[in-house]
Design a protein around this motif. Structure first.
Motif, PDB file in Angstrom:
ATOM      1  N   LEU A   1       0.829  -1.208   0.000  1.00  0.00           N
ATOM      2  CA  LEU A   1       0.000   0.000   0.000  1.00  0.00           C
ATOM      3  C   LEU A   1       0.863   1.257   0.000  1.00  0.00           C
ATOM      4  O   LEU A   1       0.646   2.170  -0.806  1.00  0.00           O
ATOM      5  N   ILE A   2       1.856   1.322   0.884  1.00  0.00           N
ATOM      6  CA  ILE A   2       2.691   2.524   0.936  1.00  0.00           C
ATOM      7  C   ILE A   2       3.641   2.594  -0.255  1.00  0.00           C
ATOM      8  O   ILE A   2       4.184   3.653  -0.562  1.00  0.00           O
ATOM      9  N   ALA A   3       3.848   1.443  -0.930  1.00  0.00           N
ATOM     10  CA  ALA A   3       4.682   1.452  -2.136  1.00  0.00           C
ATOM     11  C   ALA A   3       3.890   1.904  -3.357  1.00  0.00           C
ATOM     12  O   ALA A   3       4.451   2.054  -4.441  1.00  0.00           O
ATOM     13  N   GLY A   4       2.575   2.118  -3.182  1.00  0.00           N
ATOM     14  CA  GLY A   4       1.754   2.617  -4.285  1.00  0.00           C
ATOM     15  C   GLY A   4       1.396   1.574  -5.316  1.00  0.00           C
ATOM     16  O   GLY A   4       1.156   1.899  -6.479  1.00  0.00           O
ATOM     17  N   LEU A   5       1.326   0.288  -4.906  1.00  0.00           N
ATOM     18  CA  LEU A   5       1.040  -0.778  -5.862  1.00  0.00           C
ATOM     19  C   LEU A   5      -0.442  -0.893  -6.190  1.00  0.00           C
ATOM     20  O   LEU A   5      -0.810  -1.575  -7.131  1.00  0.00           O
TER      21      LEU A   5
ATOM     22  N   GLN B   1      -3.792   7.665  -1.674  1.00  0.00           N
ATOM     23  CA  GLN B   1      -2.776   8.718  -1.603  1.00  0.00           C
ATOM     24  C   GLN B   1      -1.830   8.532  -0.424  1.00  0.00           C
ATOM     25  O   GLN B   1      -0.943   9.355  -0.210  1.00  0.00           O
ATOM     26  N   ILE B   2      -1.985   7.435   0.324  1.00  0.00           N
ATOM     27  CA  ILE B   2      -1.151   7.243   1.515  1.00  0.00           C
ATOM     28  C   ILE B   2       0.325   7.106   1.141  1.00  0.00           C
ATOM     29  O   ILE B   2       1.207   7.398   1.947  1.00  0.00           O
ATOM     30  N   GLU B   3       0.599   6.673  -0.092  1.00  0.00           N
ATOM     31  CA  GLU B   3       1.992   6.605  -0.560  1.00  0.00           C
ATOM     32  C   GLU B   3       2.652   7.978  -0.487  1.00  0.00           C
ATOM     33  O   GLU B   3       3.815   8.112  -0.067  1.00  0.00           O
ATOM     34  N   ASP B   4       1.913   9.016  -0.888  1.00  0.00           N
ATOM     35  CA  ASP B   4       2.467  10.368  -0.855  1.00  0.00           C
ATOM     36  C   ASP B   4       2.753  10.804   0.583  1.00  0.00           C
ATOM     37  O   ASP B   4       3.790  11.403   0.871  1.00  0.00           O
ATOM     38  N   SER B   5       1.813  10.504   1.491  1.00  0.00           N
ATOM     39  CA  SER B   5       2.018  10.865   2.891  1.00  0.00           C
ATOM     40  C   SER B   5       3.230  10.136   3.466  1.00  0.00           C
ATOM     41  O   SER B   5       4.019  10.715   4.222  1.00  0.00           O
ATOM     42  N   TYR B   6       3.399   8.874   3.084  1.00  0.00           N
ATOM     43  CA  TYR B   6       4.562   8.088   3.541  1.00  0.00           C
ATOM     44  C   TYR B   6       5.870   8.712   3.046  1.00  0.00           C
ATOM     45  O   TYR B   6       6.831   8.874   3.806  1.00  0.00           O
ATOM     46  N   LYS B   7       5.909   9.075   1.775  1.00  0.00           N
ATOM     47  CA  LYS B   7       7.137   9.658   1.216  1.00  0.00           C
ATOM     48  C   LYS B   7       7.408  11.032   1.824  1.00  0.00           C
ATOM     49  O   LYS B   7       8.569  11.419   2.011  1.00  0.00           O
TER      50      LYS B   7
ATOM     51  N   SER C   1       7.181  16.845  -2.408  1.00  0.00           N
ATOM     52  CA  SER C   1       8.058  15.963  -1.630  1.00  0.00           C
ATOM     53  C   SER C   1       8.344  14.654  -2.359  1.00  0.00           C
ATOM     54  O   SER C   1       9.445  14.121  -2.281  1.00  0.00           O
ATOM     55  N   THR C   2       7.341  14.135  -3.083  1.00  0.00           N
ATOM     56  CA  THR C   2       7.564  12.865  -3.780  1.00  0.00           C
ATOM     57  C   THR C   2       8.618  13.030  -4.875  1.00  0.00           C
ATOM     58  O   THR C   2       9.430  12.137  -5.105  1.00  0.00           O
ATOM     59  N   PHE C   3       8.599  14.194  -5.562  1.00  0.00           N
ATOM     60  CA  PHE C   3       9.621  14.441  -6.596  1.00  0.00           C
ATOM     61  C   PHE C   3      10.998  14.502  -5.975  1.00  0.00           C
ATOM     62  O   PHE C   3      11.961  13.878  -6.448  1.00  0.00           O
TER      63      PHE C   3
END
Length: 543
Positions: free
Chosen positions: A158-162, A286-292, A324-326
């Motif tokens: 999930l946090i890897a955005g799969l 969108q939790i991947e973005d929050s993680y990153k 932040s993700t960039f």
């Protein structure tokens, strides 16, 4: 094989006796007759009480006929299979029998060969269904036993955005019984030990595992105060927390909770840890973005010191900043290309960065801080692989003075391009001879030590480099990963032992570094296409 059970129902005692005695039911069909019924009502009640595998019944009986019994059993979800006996004049009943899931029918006068053939088919079908049911129950038990691991794997994915489909994610969340409610905002947090390498370097692997387990326990105990939160491990020094915020983004309360976790780790383990918090997101996808973002926030503990709680909104205010993700992706790529000495790629990445930094809403102070962080992070990264790198970089004060002396973006970009060109060119020159020696040394360690526990971390310690660096270097120079090379060496040795010795698979497994023979056989078959024993016998058989 477990004996099947059967009830015989017919209103004529002579026929019931005949049906019971016509075969040696246990010997020929594996069937035990556990009851008799003289009418349909009695047959129904016996079936509900004894739950036989088979009801062998005449169609025409008092109170309830055979079809009515079948219909009532079907309505009661009784699993008993129905076999009916019918006179030729009742053939219309036979057609209805098929509608109530009767397994078959036998026309009067009864012919033994037909009965034998039908019962052979029915018993085989029952045993097949029973085996399938047992297999399904076994699979369900295995699934339940592995549920914690599957849950953790889902959260990692999930946090890897799969996952991109929002409904699919919520279906999985409900399946794994996670304490989140659709529609409530979510936030990710990341905990890392400060000075990780120094903190755990002196510990044995067993102690490290106990340490990670203890950290997880402290986190979970503290999260009990926040019932809408889960935690899991992403790697040895990365503990992820996902928060559901049903009453809105209570940043202050989360910061306090994170402070309790940090205090608990310091009190019980005598170690410092820091936590980064990402932004609140409205969709679970969108939790991947929050993680990153949480990872990006952690990078700023360089400025705040150990045992910090870093909230991304406090570090990067809502005024215009880099996404932040960039920056997280850019930073990782830059470090990899720099360590590999890929000068053209390094300069191309810097061009990409400055294209982003040229946006007019970015203030010069923010741009300068990004550049400073890139320089010092690069210095720390390169120092891990070459202590002489300081010869290329001037002292920190001089670098900062020069950087902040660049008063416009064009000058700043030119300074950064020159500095990183020098760094990358220096690393490329060093890599040419050094890489070859490092690769040969790594291969020698593997070839000599394949029989013992062999991890990338241990190999890195023996060549005095970091695990990430030797993984990158080995892949770049050889085209394969270190793990694949270890497996190849072990499989080659296993083949030799299979062909040249009479050792058991278990003994060969241990000799080539696998404690689990089943896992060894799985890897061997995946590598060679055949099971170890088949490999041995197949090679001995003339073609």
């Amino acid at each position: 094989m477990k004996m099947l059970t059967m009830i015989i129902a017919d209103d004529e005692p002579f026929i019931r006796r005949s049906l019971i005695q016509v075969f040696k039911w246990p010997e020929e069909f594996g069937i035990e007759i556990i009851g008799e019924a003289s009418d349909g009502q009695e047959a129904y009640e016996l079936c509900m009480e004894l739950k036989p595998d088979i009801l062998f019944t005449d169609i025409m009986m008092p109170f309830l006929n055979g079809l009515q019994v079948a219909e009532k059993l079907k309505a009661a979800d009784c699993p008993t299979k129905i076999i009916v006996i019918s006179g030729a004049q009742d053939f219309a009943y036979v057609q209805n029998a098929m509608k109530v899931n009767a397994e078959g029918y036998i026309l009067k006068p009864v012919k033994l060969d037909e009965v034998r053939e039908l019962f052979t088919k029915v018993t085989a079908r029952i045993h097949h269904e029973r085996d399938n049911r047992l297999n399904l129950e076994h699979l369900k038990k295995q699934l339940q036993d592995h549920m914690p691991l599957m849950r953790e794997k889902f959260l990692q994915n999930l946090i890897a955005g799969l996952y991109r489909n929002e409904q699919e994610i919520w279906d999985k969340i409900r399946y794994f019984a996670l304490p989140f409610r659709q529609g409530d905002p979510l936030m990710a947090g990341v905990l890392e030990l400060d000075d990780y390498q120094g903190a755990v370097a002196k510990f044995s692997e067993e102690y490290k595992q106990l340490l990670y387990f203890s950290i997880g326990n402290i986190i979970d105990e503290c999260l009990e105060a926040h019932p809408c939160a889960v935690s899991f491990v992403a790697s040895e020094n990365m503990f992820i927390m996902l928060f559901c915020l049903p009453e809105g983004p209570a940043a202050a309360s989360l910061t306090s909770l994170c402070g309790q976790i940090i205090s608990g780790i310091r009190e019980y383990l005598r170690l410092d840890a820091s936590i980064g918090l990402g932004r609140v997101c409205s969709l679970v996808g969108q939790i991947e973005d929050s993680y990153k973002e949480a990872l990006s926030a952690l990078a700023y503990k360089f400025y705040t010191g150990h045992a910090s709680v870093l909230y991304i909104n406090d570090i990067q205010p809502e005024t215009k900043t880099l996404q932040s993700t960039f920056f997280y992706t850019f930073h990782a790529r830059m470090m990899n290309e720099l360590k590999a000495g890929q000068t053209d790629n390094v300069l191309e990445l810097l061009d990409t960065l400055f294209a982003r930094l040229s946006e007019p809403r970015l203030q010069i102070g923010y741009v300068q801080s990004i550049c400073a962080e890139m320089i010092f992070t690069s210095a720390r990264t390169l120092y891990e692989i070459d202590e002489d790198i300081e010869a290329v970089l001037k002292d920190r004060m001089t670098i900062m003075d020069t950087l902040y002396a660049q008063r416009n973006l064009t000058q700043l970009k030119a300074y950064m391009l020159e500095l990183f060109r020098n760094l990358s060119t220096y690393v490329a020159g060093k890599n040419t001879s050094k890489n070859s020696r490092s690769i040969n040394r790594i291969k020698t360690i593997i070839q000599e030590g394949y029989a013992r526990e062999l991890s990338i971390t241990k190999i890195a310690e023996e060549v005095y480099l970091t695990p990430n660096y030797i993984s990158l270097l080995f892949k770049k120079e050889t085209g394969e990963t270190i793990t694949d090379y270890i497996t190849c060496i072990r499989m080659d040795k296993a083949k030799e032992l299979l062909l040249a010795t009479d050792l058991k698979v278990m003994e060969i497994s241990e000799r080539v570094g696998y404690e689990n023979p089943h896992y060894f056989s799985t890897v061997f078959k995946k590598t060679t296409g055949v099971h170890p024993l088949k490999f041995r016998t197949g090679r001995d058989t003339p073609s």
